[in-house]
Structures are given as C-alpha cells and as structure tokens.
Design a protein around this motif. Structure first.
Motif, short mmCIF file in Angstrom:
data_model
loop_
_atom_site.label_atom_id
_atom_site.label_comp_id
_atom_site.label_asym_id
_atom_site.label_seq_id
_atom_site.Cartn_x
_atom_site.Cartn_y
_atom_site.Cartn_z
N VAL A 89 25.68 54.27 22.51
CA VAL A 89 25.27 54.99 21.29
C VAL A 89 24.79 53.96 20.27
O VAL A 89 25.47 52.96 20.02
CB VAL A 89 26.45 55.80 20.70
CG1 VAL A 89 26.02 56.48 19.40
CG2 VAL A 89 26.95 56.83 21.72
N ILE A 90 23.62 54.19 19.71
CA ILE A 90 23.11 53.34 18.63
C ILE A 90 23.18 54.14 17.34
O ILE A 90 22.60 55.23 17.24
CB ILE A 90 21.66 52.88 18.91
CG1 ILE A 90 21.63 51.96 20.15
CG2 ILE A 90 21.07 52.17 17.69
CD1 ILE A 90 20.26 51.48 20.55
N ASP A 91 23.92 53.60 16.38
CA ASP A 91 24.06 54.28 15.08
C ASP A 91 22.82 53.97 14.24
O ASP A 91 22.61 52.83 13.84
CB ASP A 91 25.33 53.79 14.39
CG ASP A 91 25.48 54.41 13.00
OD1 ASP A 91 24.73 55.37 12.69
OD2 ASP A 91 26.33 53.93 12.23
N ALA A 92 22.03 55.00 13.97
CA ALA A 92 20.80 54.81 13.19
C ALA A 92 20.88 55.56 11.86
O ALA A 92 19.85 55.85 11.24
CB ALA A 92 19.59 55.28 14.00
N ALA A 93 22.09 55.85 11.40
CA ALA A 93 22.25 56.63 10.17
C ALA A 93 21.54 55.94 9.00
O ALA A 93 21.75 54.75 8.75
CB ALA A 93 23.74 56.80 9.85
N GLY A 94 20.69 56.70 8.33
CA GLY A 94 19.97 56.16 7.18
C GLY A 94 18.79 55.27 7.55
O GLY A 94 18.13 54.71 6.67
N LYS A 95 18.51 55.14 8.84
CA LYS A 95 17.43 54.26 9.29
C LYS A 95 16.25 55.08 9.83
O LYS A 95 16.43 56.19 10.34
CB LYS A 95 17.91 53.32 10.40
CG LYS A 95 19.18 52.55 10.08
CD LYS A 95 19.01 51.61 8.90
CE LYS A 95 20.29 50.82 8.63
NZ LYS A 95 20.21 50.10 7.34
#
Ligand code: FE2
Length: 413
Positions: A41-47
């Motif tokens: 899982v790659i966290d891309a929150a806000g990106k």
C-alpha cells in the motif's frame, strides 16, 4: 479482492480523490475508497496521483552529448545542426546506447515513461538507428519509446536520405519524419512533405515532421502537411512539430490555416524550452518569442502537446527529462495564467501528448498500471514547484522513489 499494489487517498489531476488498485500490470479498480488487502500500500493522502509524463518530441541519439566534439558557441539552430553533423560522423551504436540509457534512467526517475524520439537517418551507417532500436527493446518494460526516422540534413538536400529513411523503417523505426523548411527551396520542402505522407500511407505509419522551425512567416509547409494528410486519409496520425513560423505569420492567413489543420486532425507539438532559446535570433527588438499559437489551436480543438526536444545536446546545454520545466516554460511564453489554462499546461505534458502518440494511457480500470505519486497537491502546484516523484510506477512495478529534499534554516525570523 486483493490487489498487488494499492495507492491510497491520492488526488487525481481532475481534482477528484480516489484509491487505485493494481493487479499485475493493469489498473483494476479506481474507487473513492478501497478496503481490500494489497501486497503493498502506498499512502498518497494529499498528494497528486497522475498518469506518467509523456514527451512527444525528443532527440535521444544526441542527448547528453553536450560539448562533444565542441560547444555550440553561437547557440543557434544552424550551428547546432553543423555541430551534430560532426558528432554524427563518428557515432557508434554502442556510444548511442550508453548515452540513451543514461537518459532513460533519468527519465524514469522523473516519471517520464513515454518518449517519442527522432533519430537521424542522414548518415548511411545508421548508427543512431541501430543504437536506439536496441534501447527501445532494453527499456520496453518501463518506457514506451517511439522512434521517428528523421533526415536531419534534408530529405532532398542530403544525398541518399530517402533511401536511408526507408532502410530505417524496414529496420523497425515507427514513424516517418522530415524537415521541409530545411530543404534548399520551398518546392523541395513541399515535395518532401508529399513524399513523407505517401510513404506513411503506403506503410500504414504515422508522420511527425519538424515543420516550419523558422521565424520566416512564409514558411508554410504546415499547410501542405494538412492538405496531404486529408488527401491520404491520414487524419489523427500526423504531427507538425515546432510550427514556430506560425508565431510570425499574417493573422489573415492563420485564420484560414488553423481550420485546415483542425479539419486534417493534425496535432501540433511545440517545444517551449527550445523555441524560446532558438527563435528570434536574427531579431533586434522587439524580439519574437517563436512559440506557435497554442491557445488559438486548442480553441479550435487541435491537439497540442508540449515536447522537450533536447537535453544537453548540440542545441541546448540544459534540460533533464523534467517535463514540468517544459510545462512551466510553455505556461510563461504562451501566457497560460488562468487556473484552467495552467491546468492545460499539465495536460500538454501528460494526457494530450499521450493521445498524440496513440498510447494506451490513463488512470481508468483496464489501463496499464503506470502512474506517479507527486509531492504536490494538484497539477498547478506541481508546475510551480516541480516536486519530488515520491513513487514512479510503470506497468505495475515501482521503478523509482524519491524522498523530498529537506532544508534546515539556521536563522530565526
Ligand atoms: Fe526536434
């Protein structure tokens, strides 16, 4: 359903929020919230999560050769062509492969995963063609590399150019190139456009010409290119690269020309970094910019993609596979300053250029799992800051990660 890779919480270029699930080499889900398991899982929150950058105009046979065998002292297009001729005479396929692969590694790190490169066919040894065909195979799993057979010194001006070009196509080069404004006469330029379209029609290929890369408002080969496109039924398969003369053309003439280009579905690929440095060189003041009429073409539905053209080669000492620099320069020179216009500059180095190249591309289910996580919240901020590519994913594989640079200020204000 379990995914191999899940990109969580990112913002897509259109401003929507979505999770993206990837299975193998394919995007299999794009939904507001995915709760299924994933291998990674790659966290891309806000990106910003974007499809990859696309460069529709480059010269990979010349890249990273700056200073070899000498520097372009005048900085002009013509000295660049002469200098390239000196280098081309001593090129070897191995040397082309080494430089091109070094460039490809840089491109991957910047999230540039599709490139259309012209390859010079003037020299009958075709060392550049041999080298770049090998590179196309070597990078196939990561970069979509299209090659254009390009007679740099002129289709008719350079002895044997057509024969060499056909040999290059037979070897596997994808697209028919040309340089009509560089022929000896207008008539020879016109004939070269006709011949390029004939060959493309016979072989079912696309056409991409260096077209009217000149400040001469009478350089009007784009008109012939559009007419020949219609005559051969090549609509949607033809590109006019540069088109800088259109900057200087009479407005009345352009009012007739642009609808013809739209009718022919000929796409335009200006190269802002190079156009702004190479054009207007014979002007005193006011000094022309040389960028073609991007807004006016887009308003008529003509596809316009921004290309990079050069990185450290006989024509340009700078560059670095950074398509956001290309968008940044295009935005400035073309005066794309409204929010919609700024976003369109991002599109011109991503989606629009992908359509021009005919790529299977985008962030929808069923598309190849190629995408970027950028350290910016949206496309305009990406153009403003040219942020780190936190993750570059090509066909389902994470191929590069970059940590953002950190600055420690040693003062208190
Ligand atoms: Fe070019």
């Amino acid at each position: 359903m379990a995914f191999d890779l899940l990109i969580k919480g990112g913002t897509l270029p259109d401003g929507s929020r979505a999770d993206i699930g990837i299975t193998g080499t394919t995007i299999t889900a794009v939904e507001p919230e995915i709760t299924a398991d994933a291998g990674e899982v790659i966290d891309a929150a806000g990106k910003l999560v974007s499809p990859p950058f696309v460069d529709p105009h480059f010269h990979m046979d010349a890249t990273l050769s700056y200073g070899t065998p000498r520097i372009n002292a005048s900085g002009t297009l013509l000295e660049g062509i002469a200098l390239w001729g000196e280098l081309r005479a001593v090129l070897t396929p191995e040397e082309v492969v080494d430089r091109a692969l070094e460039y490809c590694r840089l491109a991957v790190s910047k999230g540039l995963l599709a490139i259309r490169s012209h390859v010079d066919v003037t020299d009958p040894r075709l060392a550049g063609v041999e080298g770049l065909l090998e590179v196309r195979e070597k990078v196939r799993d990561v970069i979509d590399l299209q090659l254009v057979a390009f007679p740099q010194d002129g289709w008719y001006r350079s002895p044997g150019a057509e024969e060499n070009l056909i040999r290059a196509l037979d070897m596997g080069v994808d697209i028919v190139g040309g340089i009509p404004h560089f022929e000896r006469t207008m008539e020879a330029g016109t004939a070269s456009v006709r011949r390029a379209c004939e060959i493309a029609a016979e072989r079912g290929l696309m056409v991409d010409l260096h077209c009217d890369e000149s400040d001469d408002p009478m350089s009007r080969h784009i008109e012939t290119l559009a007419a020949e496109t219609i005559r051969h039924g090549l609509q949607g398969r033809v590109v006019g690269s540069h088109l800088t003369s259109m900057h200087s053309m009479d407005n009345y003439y352009v009012a007739k020309l642009l609808p013809l280009i739209a009718e022919a579905q000929v796409a335009a690929v200006p190269n802002p970094l190079i156009n702004i440095t190479l054009q207007g060189r014979m002007d005193t003041f006011p000094k022309r910019r040389g960028l073609t009429r991007v807004k006016e073409m887009r308003a008529l539905g003509i596809e316009v993609g921004f290309g990079q053209d050069c990185t450290k080669d006989p024509w340009y000492p700078l560059g670095g596979a950074e398509m956001l620099d290309v968008a940044f320069m295009g935005l400035h020179v073309g005066q794309f300053t409204s929010p919609d216009e700024m976003r369109s500059c991002f599109e011109m180095v991503t989606e629009t250029s992908a359509r021009i190249m005919g790529l299977d591309y985008g962030l929808g289910p069923g598309k190849p799992a190629s995408l970027l996580v950028l350290d910016a919240p949206d496309p305009v901020e990406a153009i403003r800051t040219r942020p780190a590519r936190l993750a570059v994913i090509s066909k389902g594989r994470v191929v590069a990660r970059t940590r953002p640079a950190e600055t420690e200020l040693s003062l208190s204000i």
